[in-house]
Design a protein around this motif. Sequence first.
Motif, PDB file in Angstrom:
ATOM      1  N   THR A 130       0.828  -1.196   0.067  1.00 49.85           N
ATOM      2  CA  THR A 130       0.074  -0.040  -0.016  1.00 49.85           C
ATOM      3  C   THR A 130       0.773   1.267   0.093  1.00 49.85           C
ATOM      4  O   THR A 130       2.145   1.071   0.467  1.00 49.85           O
ATOM      5  CB  THR A 130      -0.796   0.065   1.314  1.00 49.85           C
ATOM      6  OG1 THR A 130      -0.069   0.309   2.243  1.00 49.85           O
ATOM      7  CG2 THR A 130      -1.656  -1.384   1.456  1.00 49.85           C
ATOM      8  N   ASP A 131       0.267   2.474  -0.232  1.00 48.40           N
ATOM      9  CA  ASP A 131       1.003   3.685  -0.265  1.00 48.40           C
ATOM     10  C   ASP A 131       1.695   4.117   1.069  1.00 48.40           C
ATOM     11  O   ASP A 131       2.548   4.634   1.057  1.00 48.40           O
ATOM     12  CB  ASP A 131      -0.041   4.594  -0.645  1.00 48.40           C
ATOM     13  CG  ASP A 131      -1.213   4.865   0.024  1.00 48.40           C
ATOM     14  OD1 ASP A 131      -1.778   4.095   0.727  1.00 48.40           O
ATOM     15  OD2 ASP A 131      -1.800   6.162   0.244  1.00 48.40           O
ATOM     16  N   LYS A 132       0.912   3.290   2.112  1.00 52.55           N
ATOM     17  CA  LYS A 132       1.535   3.795   3.464  1.00 52.55           C
ATOM     18  C   LYS A 132       2.767   3.138   3.539  1.00 52.55           C
ATOM     19  O   LYS A 132       3.595   3.480   4.441  1.00 52.55           O
ATOM     20  CB  LYS A 132       0.559   3.584   4.470  1.00 52.55           C
ATOM     21  CG  LYS A 132       0.821   4.120   5.972  1.00 52.55           C
ATOM     22  CD  LYS A 132      -0.314   3.793   6.969  1.00 52.55           C
ATOM     23  CE  LYS A 132       0.231   4.214   8.242  1.00 52.55           C
ATOM     24  NZ  LYS A 132      -0.764   3.925   9.509  1.00 52.55           N
ATOM     25  N   MET A 133       3.035   1.867   2.999  1.00 53.61           N
ATOM     26  CA  MET A 133       4.133   1.233   3.062  1.00 53.61           C
ATOM     27  C   MET A 133       5.391   1.928   2.181  1.00 53.61           C
ATOM     28  O   MET A 133       6.667   1.189   2.749  1.00 53.61           O
ATOM     29  CB  MET A 133       4.069  -0.319   2.545  1.00 53.61           C
ATOM     30  CG  MET A 133       3.040  -0.988   3.594  1.00 53.61           C
ATOM     31  SD  MET A 133       2.360  -2.510   2.676  1.00 53.61           S
ATOM     32  CE  MET A 133       3.685  -3.696   2.786  1.00 53.61           C
ATOM     33  N   LEU A 134       5.133   2.821   1.357  1.00 56.04           N
ATOM     34  CA  LEU A 134       6.263   3.074   0.630  1.00 56.04           C
ATOM     35  C   LEU A 134       6.872   4.275   1.216  1.00 56.04           C
ATOM     36  O   LEU A 134       6.631   5.104   1.768  1.00 56.04           O
ATOM     37  CB  LEU A 134       5.827   3.922  -0.886  1.00 56.04           C
ATOM     38  CG  LEU A 134       6.791   4.506  -1.786  1.00 56.04           C
ATOM     39  CD1 LEU A 134       7.729   3.665  -2.182  1.00 56.04           C
ATOM     40  CD2 LEU A 134       6.036   5.121  -2.954  1.00 56.04           C
ATOM     41  N   LEU A 135       8.491   3.909   1.218  1.00 57.44           N
ATOM     42  CA  LEU A 135       9.344   4.960   1.960  1.00 57.44           C
ATOM     43  C   LEU A 135      10.007   5.690   0.723  1.00 57.44           C
ATOM     44  O   LEU A 135      10.319   4.986  -0.493  1.00 57.44           O
ATOM     45  CB  LEU A 135      10.395   4.444   2.735  1.00 57.44           C
ATOM     46  CG  LEU A 135      10.074   3.895   4.137  1.00 57.44           C
ATOM     47  CD1 LEU A 135      11.075   3.055   4.594  1.00 57.44           C
ATOM     48  CD2 LEU A 135       9.587   4.890   5.008  1.00 57.44           C
ATOM     49  N   LEU A 136      10.118   7.039   0.631  1.00 54.03           N
ATOM     50  CA  LEU A 136      10.794   7.634  -0.365  1.00 54.03           C
ATOM     51  C   LEU A 136      12.302   7.634  -0.364  1.00 54.03           C
ATOM     52  O   LEU A 136      12.709   7.437   0.814  1.00 54.03           O
ATOM     53  CB  LEU A 136      10.464   9.332  -0.575  1.00 54.03           C
ATOM     54  CG  LEU A 136       8.926   9.453  -0.642  1.00 54.03           C
ATOM     55  CD1 LEU A 136       8.733  10.938  -0.578  1.00 54.03           C
ATOM     56  CD2 LEU A 136       8.418   8.878  -2.108  1.00 54.03           C
ATOM     57  N   GLU A 137      13.012   7.486  -1.313  1.00 48.79           N
ATOM     58  CA  GLU A 137      14.607   7.316  -1.376  1.00 48.79           C
ATOM     59  C   GLU A 137      14.834   8.518  -0.658  1.00 48.79           C
ATOM     60  O   GLU A 137      14.744   9.719  -0.578  1.00 48.79           O
ATOM     61  CB  GLU A 137      15.178   7.211  -2.704  1.00 48.79           C
ATOM     62  CG  GLU A 137      16.695   6.788  -2.624  1.00 48.79           C
ATOM     63  CD  GLU A 137      17.100   6.755  -4.057  1.00 48.79           C
ATOM     64  OE1 GLU A 137      18.076   6.024  -4.322  1.00 48.79           O
ATOM     65  OE2 GLU A 137      16.553   7.129  -5.104  1.00 48.79           O
ATOM     66  N   GLY A 138      15.941   8.212   0.675  1.00 47.65           N
ATOM     67  CA  GLY A 138      16.370   9.247   1.538  1.00 47.65           C
ATOM     68  C   GLY A 138      15.656   9.552   2.444  1.00 47.65           C
ATOM     69  O   GLY A 138      16.125  10.056   3.633  1.00 47.65           O
TER      70      GLY A 138
END
Length: 257
Positions: free
Chosen positions: A80-88
């Motif tokens: 899900t979108d809540k699981m995604l971490l942006l690079e950095g």
Amino acid sequence: MELKDLAKQLYDAEKEHYQIPMLTVSNPGITLEDAYAIQLDNVSRKVAAGETVIGMKIGLTSKAMQNLLHVNEPDYGHLTDKMLLLEGEICPMGELIQPKVEGELAFCLKESLCGPGITIADVYHATDWVVPAIEIVDSRIKDWKITLCDTIADNGSSAKFVLGSHLTPIEKVDMRLTGMTLEKNGELINSGTCAEVLGNPAAAVAWLANKLSSFGIVLKAGTIVLAGALTAAHPATKDDSFTVSFHGMGSVAVKFK
């Protein structure tokens, strides 16, 4: 115990960051179909709470892991979108229980894949780009003592993921021989090639499309698919940094705080 009650146990454990005993010990009659039903029930809970499903993850793609759990095929979970971490972006340890890090390739689909009968060639045709990725796996089951049904019910033991910023057209990648390194705090801890993932990560995506078809689910265009780990998962603790690099494809990193 009812499947919905078991799902609620896992959902609460994930949200409140605590461990629970193996589901299959107190409920030995759980089948694979039951486990996937539990997973889908909690996906519905997350969507109802405002999360959006943006992809899928594939697990147990290496023969070593399949032999360890005495199975002969992979499994999957939802992203899900809540699981995604942006690079950095820092990965907060407070949101995790007993995390581990895996390096894998992520596929982004430009066309939908509707099984059964999906082939590796179909996956190549449907893929827009591939990118280095880190999956942070975590188990809500105490001490990672899991069976196949436990990890399936627990959304494939998935927690968070990070995508690299260097997008590569799939035709530019040797899906068998491309090498990957996994570094922890600047030290090389593991390496492998894409052939570790069912001989070709695209084969894992084809398996997923065909498996999902048995549940009436289509891999839609725009879906992100984490195709499976090239090496063993490594435990992460506070202040650890991990970097995953694929030859000719760039790298992706994550730091835990």
